[in-house]
Write a protein that holds these residues in place. Structure first.
Motif, PDB file in Angstrom:
ATOM      1  N   LYS A 213      18.711  -5.920 -67.347  1.00 22.37           N
ATOM      2  CA  LYS A 213      17.951  -6.845 -66.498  1.00 22.37           C
ATOM      3  C   LYS A 213      16.886  -6.152 -65.662  1.00 22.37           C
ATOM      4  O   LYS A 213      15.842  -6.734 -65.383  1.00 22.37           O
TER       5      LYS A 213
ATOM      6  N   LYS B 244      25.062  -8.744 -76.956  1.00 22.10           N
ATOM      7  CA  LYS B 244      25.183  -9.746 -75.895  1.00 22.10           C
ATOM      8  C   LYS B 244      26.641 -10.092 -75.583  1.00 22.10           C
ATOM      9  O   LYS B 244      26.976 -10.395 -74.446  1.00 22.10           O
TER      10      LYS B 244
ATOM     11  N   TYR C  54      15.437 -12.500 -78.621  1.00 17.28           N
ATOM     12  CA  TYR C  54      16.584 -13.025 -79.370  1.00 17.28           C
ATOM     13  C   TYR C  54      16.501 -14.543 -79.493  1.00 17.28           C
ATOM     14  O   TYR C  54      16.799 -15.113 -80.537  1.00 17.28           O
TER      15      TYR C  54
ATOM     16  N   ILE D  90      19.131  -7.337 -73.770  1.00 17.01           N
ATOM     17  CA  ILE D  90      17.889  -8.089 -73.831  1.00 17.01           C
ATOM     18  C   ILE D  90      17.014  -7.465 -74.909  1.00 17.01           C
ATOM     19  O   ILE D  90      16.596  -6.312 -74.794  1.00 17.01           O
TER      20      ILE D  90
ATOM     21  N   THR E 188      16.512  -2.685 -76.986  1.00 19.89           N
ATOM     22  CA  THR E 188      17.094  -3.574 -75.992  1.00 19.89           C
ATOM     23  C   THR E 188      17.012  -2.886 -74.633  1.00 19.89           C
ATOM     24  O   THR E 188      16.867  -1.669 -74.535  1.00 19.89           O
TER      25      THR E 188
ATOM     26  N   ASP F 147      13.157 -12.030 -73.629  1.00 21.07           N
ATOM     27  CA  ASP F 147      14.257 -11.802 -74.568  1.00 21.07           C
ATOM     28  C   ASP F 147      13.890 -12.457 -75.891  1.00 21.07           C
ATOM     29  O   ASP F 147      13.888 -13.690 -76.011  1.00 21.07           O
TER      30      ASP F 147
END
Length: 99
Positions: free
Chosen positions: A13, A34, A93, A50, A10, A91
């Motif tokens: 930003k 998150k 996810y 992310i 991860t 991202d």
């Protein structure tokens, strides 16, 4: 019976911080990142929520071994790994949760 696991990376930003982890439940673990379920954790402190890389291994022991070896690698190696799978640093996810 041991089930497999995911090694994942991860970032934040600005992509200035990378976090490498391992889990047997990727969707749940990224959700925790998150939602800052562990507010004093590294990922919460540096906003690493992310998901930019993941890979599944059939044995959790293998995933743990890969995670440890990745943590010893250079930042350039990790960036190259991410770029190989996800050159836009999207991202991932969202892809997992829409399946």
């Amino acid at each position: 019976m041991q089930k497999g696991g995911h090694v994942y990376i991860t970032t934040n930003k600005t992509h200035s911080v990378l976090y490498i982890g391992v889990t047997s439940n990727l969707i749940n673990r990224i959700w925790e990142h998150k939602n800052k379920v562990h507010p004093k954790s590294f990922t919460s402190k540096y906003n690493c929520d992310i998901l930019v890389y993941y890979n599944f291994y059939p044995l959790i022991e293998e995933a743990i071994s890969i995670e440890k070896s990745l943590k010893d690698r250079s930042r350039k190696y990790k960036i190259d790994l991410i770029n190989g799978l996800n050159p836009e640093w999207r991202d991932l996810y969202n892809d997992l949760t829409s399946e």
